[in-house]
Design an enzyme around this catalytic site. Structure first.
Site, PDB file in Angstrom:
ATOM      1  N   TYR A  71      -2.776  19.249 -14.315  1.00 37.16           N
ATOM      2  CA  TYR A  71      -3.162  20.820 -14.868  1.00 37.16           C
ATOM      3  C   TYR A  71      -2.485  22.479 -13.923  1.00 37.16           C
ATOM      4  CZ  TYR A  71      -6.798  19.003 -17.762  1.00 37.16           C
ATOM      5  OH  TYR A  71      -7.876  18.304 -18.472  1.00 37.16           O
ATOM      6  N   PHE A 226     -12.013  18.812 -26.449  1.00 38.83           N
ATOM      7  CA  PHE A 226     -11.520  19.351 -27.569  1.00 38.83           C
ATOM      8  C   PHE A 226     -12.986  19.596 -28.448  1.00 38.83           C
ATOM      9  CE2 PHE A 226      -7.080  17.698 -27.833  1.00 38.83           C
ATOM     10  CZ  PHE A 226      -7.365  18.379 -27.116  1.00 38.83           C
ATOM     11  N   GLY A 229     -12.579  22.046 -31.149  1.00 39.76           N
ATOM     12  CA  GLY A 229     -11.365  22.006 -31.960  1.00 39.76           C
ATOM     13  C   GLY A 229      -9.889  22.238 -31.023  1.00 39.76           C
ATOM     14  N   GLY A 230      -9.966  22.223 -28.999  1.00 43.55           N
ATOM     15  CA  GLY A 230      -8.663  22.532 -28.588  1.00 43.55           C
ATOM     16  C   GLY A 230      -8.051  23.847 -29.040  1.00 43.55           C
TER      17      GLY A 230
HETATM   18  N1  NAP Z   1      -9.437  13.794 -21.246  1.00 44.77           N
HETATM   19  C1  NAP Z   1      -8.303  14.403 -22.174  1.00 44.77           C
HETATM   20  O1  NAP Z   1      -7.076  13.676 -21.841  1.00 44.77           O
HETATM   21  C2  NAP Z   1      -8.399  16.222 -21.970  1.00 44.77           C
HETATM   22  C3  NAP Z   1      -7.746  16.383 -23.204  1.00 44.77           C
HETATM   23  C4  NAP Z   1      -8.102  17.799 -23.571  1.00 44.77           C
HETATM   24  C5  NAP Z   1      -8.862  18.500 -22.433  1.00 44.77           C
HETATM   25  N2  NAP Z   1      -9.564  17.501 -21.444  1.00 44.77           N
HETATM   26  C6  NAP Z   1     -10.291  18.987 -20.647  1.00 44.77           C
HETATM   27  O2  NAP Z   1     -11.518  19.100 -21.760  1.00 44.77           O
HETATM   28  C7  NAP Z   1     -11.449  20.300 -21.579  1.00 44.77           C
HETATM   29  C8  NAP Z   1     -11.628  20.920 -23.017  1.00 44.77           C
HETATM   30  O3  NAP Z   1     -10.510  21.377 -24.069  1.00 44.77           O
HETATM   31  P1  NAP Z   1      -9.848  22.151 -24.096  1.00 44.77           P
HETATM   32  O4  NAP Z   1      -9.740  23.278 -22.796  1.00 44.77           O
HETATM   33  O5  NAP Z   1      -8.516  21.819 -23.741  1.00 44.77           O
HETATM   34  O6  NAP Z   1     -10.542  22.350 -25.654  1.00 44.77           O
HETATM   35  P2  NAP Z   1     -11.516  23.418 -26.476  1.00 44.77           P
HETATM   36  O7  NAP Z   1     -13.076  23.253 -25.574  1.00 44.77           O
HETATM   37  O8  NAP Z   1     -12.202  22.717 -27.936  1.00 44.77           O
HETATM   38  O9  NAP Z   1     -11.302  24.497 -26.878  1.00 44.77           O
HETATM   39  C9  NAP Z   1     -10.634  25.524 -26.350  1.00 44.77           C
HETATM   40  C10 NAP Z   1      -9.988  27.094 -27.025  1.00 44.77           C
HETATM   41  O10 NAP Z   1     -11.213  27.492 -27.762  1.00 44.77           O
HETATM   42  C11 NAP Z   1     -11.339  28.796 -26.708  1.00 44.77           C
HETATM   43  N3  NAP Z   1     -12.654  29.117 -26.743  1.00 44.77           N
HETATM   44  C12 NAP Z   1     -13.489  28.737 -25.992  1.00 44.77           C
HETATM   45  N4  NAP Z   1     -15.184  29.484 -25.803  1.00 44.77           N
HETATM   46  C13 NAP Z   1     -14.313  29.881 -26.489  1.00 44.77           C
HETATM   47  C14 NAP Z   1     -15.341  30.841 -27.345  1.00 44.77           C
HETATM   48  N5  NAP Z   1     -17.249  30.785 -27.187  1.00 44.77           N
HETATM   49  N6  NAP Z   1     -15.339  31.722 -28.456  1.00 44.77           N
HETATM   50  C15 NAP Z   1     -13.690  31.067 -29.519  1.00 44.77           C
HETATM   51  N7  NAP Z   1     -12.671  30.715 -28.351  1.00 44.77           N
HETATM   52  C16 NAP Z   1     -13.539  29.999 -27.919  1.00 44.77           C
HETATM   53  C17 NAP Z   1     -10.225  29.188 -25.758  1.00 44.77           C
HETATM   54  O11 NAP Z   1      -9.855  29.735 -26.095  1.00 44.77           O
HETATM   55  P3  NAP Z   1      -9.962  31.050 -24.493  1.00 44.77           P
HETATM   56  O12 NAP Z   1      -9.364  31.127 -23.277  1.00 44.77           O
HETATM   57  O13 NAP Z   1      -9.161  32.362 -24.720  1.00 44.77           O
HETATM   58  O14 NAP Z   1     -11.334  31.163 -24.374  1.00 44.77           O
HETATM   59  C18 NAP Z   1      -9.296  27.895 -25.531  1.00 44.77           C
HETATM   60  O15 NAP Z   1      -8.587  28.409 -27.294  1.00 44.77           O
HETATM   61  C19 NAP Z   1     -10.335  20.840 -21.083  1.00 44.77           C
HETATM   62  O16 NAP Z   1     -10.355  22.424 -20.783  1.00 44.77           O
HETATM   63  C20 NAP Z   1      -9.979  19.408 -20.266  1.00 44.77           C
HETATM   64  O17 NAP Z   1     -10.900  19.905 -18.880  1.00 44.77           O
HETATM   65  C21 NAP Z   1      -9.555  16.657 -21.006  1.00 44.77           C
END
Ligand code: NAP
Length: 321
Positions: A71, A226, A229-230
């Site tokens: 990251y 996600f 939904g990511g």
């Molecule tokens: N093991 C793996 O392979 C893997 C893969 C992907 C991710 N991950 C981990 O999983 C975590 C979560 O996944 P992710 O961050 O990709 O996706 P997510 O949590 O599903 O969604 C993040 C997205 O949603 C928005 N968001 C977050 N909170 C919100 C809210 N309250 N209202 C409206 N929009 C909101 C964020 O924008 P803003 O920043 O503008 O809030 C960002 O665009 C990652 O941060 C990472 O640590 C692990």
């Protein structure tokens, strides 16, 4: 509820009520709502804001954070080192199985070989400033979305688990989790002592329901990535579902909060790691822990179609790990 009427198990090390209540990750007692740090890569030019966000999550009762060396090529891990203190009691969960690839077409490349897993643990220890990483997920490439293994990156699970268990015996990692795996791989890995699984899963992406239920039975934490939904624009979003927006309207909360509340109510072993670079969204995500969905609302949300088969990251997108 006032803090002094909350039993100690429901308090973080800093005495704050655990966000979303109390959950279990192996031997760790943690908040059910944690934080995924991947979105902090976007704050590369605004380090102070990123550090303030990490301090804020401690104030909110969040005490587990998901991260990776890749990251921001160590940037996010270094933020964690600077922002978090041992007395905060935050359980850091990192992952190995890919390395940073700065300047490459995408910012990470598979690093599945046992010696690469070991080197990645060493890199994480340095950038996190820790003697031991409490939990490390072996990020396989068995299921999508994202990269697939080719050539010498197709590595037998047993060889990888031998490396991971040796690292645990040496004390460099505290416990082992898995990421992007099939149920078959999880079953095979069980004797190594798996405490958590991190696969892509949300209200709109529920292919892994059987694995989730298996994890309930095995007392393995289910920590979906996600959960909303990511951030990739081409992926189906929880907040776009009509049943979700209708529930949000009637409950007086946001669609994202409905999606997170559904996950928390869906199974007792769910621990959340929503990702955000916004302090307001962090507040909202923690507040989702106070949203209760009644039976009719849960039934309407359960009926939402899973879009897993439609998931596409987009041609210009990067691997989601
Ligand atoms: N093991 C793996 O392979 C893997 C893969 C992907 C991710 N991950 C981990 O999983 C975590 C979560 O996944 P992710 O961050 O990709 O996706 P997510 O949590 O599903 O969604 C993040 C997205 O949603 C928005 N968001 C977050 N909170 C919100 C809210 N309250 N209202 C409206 N929009 C909101 C964020 O924008 P803003 O920043 O503008 O809030 C960002 O665009 C990652 O941060 C990472 O640590 C692990």
């Amino acid at each position: 509820m006032v803090a002094n009427s909350v039993s100690p198990a429901h308090l973080t090390a800093t005495g704050v009520a655990r966000a979303g209540g109390t959950g279990t990750m192996g031997s760790h007692t943690v908040s059910r709502i944690g934080y995924g740090a991947m979105q902090l890569e976007r704050l590369h030019a605004d380090r102070d804001t990123a550090l303030a966000l990490l301090r804020h999550l401690v104030e909110l009762g969040v005490d587990h954070v998901d991260t990776a060396q890749f990251y921001g090529n160590g940037f996010v891990n270094e933020l964690l080192q600077d922002a978090l203190r041992p007395e905060d009691g935050v359980v850091v969960v990192s992952k190995v199985g890919a390395d940073p690839n700065p300047g490459g077409p995408i910012p990470l490349r598979p690093a599945q070989r046992p010696e690469q897993l070991r080197a990645s643990v060493e890199d994480n220890l340095t950038s996190l400033g820790l003697d031991q990483i409490p939990v490390v997920n072996l990020r396989r490439l068995d299921t999508g979305p994202g990269l697939r293994a080719e050539g010498d990156q197709v590595v037998d699970l047993d060889d990888q688990l031998a490396a991971m268990t040796a690292l645990r015996e040496e004390g460099k990692i505290g416990a082992i989790g898995l990421s992007s795996v099939t149920l078959e791989v999880l079953r095979r890995a069980l004797p190594a002592g798996i405490i958590c699984v991190q696969n892509s899963y949300s209200l709109v992406s529920r292919d892994d329901e059987e694995m989730l239920r298996f994890c309930v039975g095995e007392q393995i934490a289910w920590m979906p990535f996600f959960p909303l939904g990511g951030a990739f624009p081409t992926m189906p979003k929880v907040a776009d579902e009509p049943a979700v927006t209708a529930a949000a309207r009637s409950l007086g909360c946001t669609p994202a909060q409905v999606g997170l509340a559904w996950l928390l109510q869906h199974a007792p072993n769910v621990l959340l790691i929503p990702g955000t670079a916004s302090a307001d969204h962090l507040d909202a995500n923690v507040a989702a822990g106070t949203v209760t969905l009644d039976e009719a609302t849960v039934a309407a949300l359960d009926a939402v179609r899973s879009h897993s088969g439609d998931v596409r990251l987009g041609e210009d997108s990067v691997d989601p790990a």
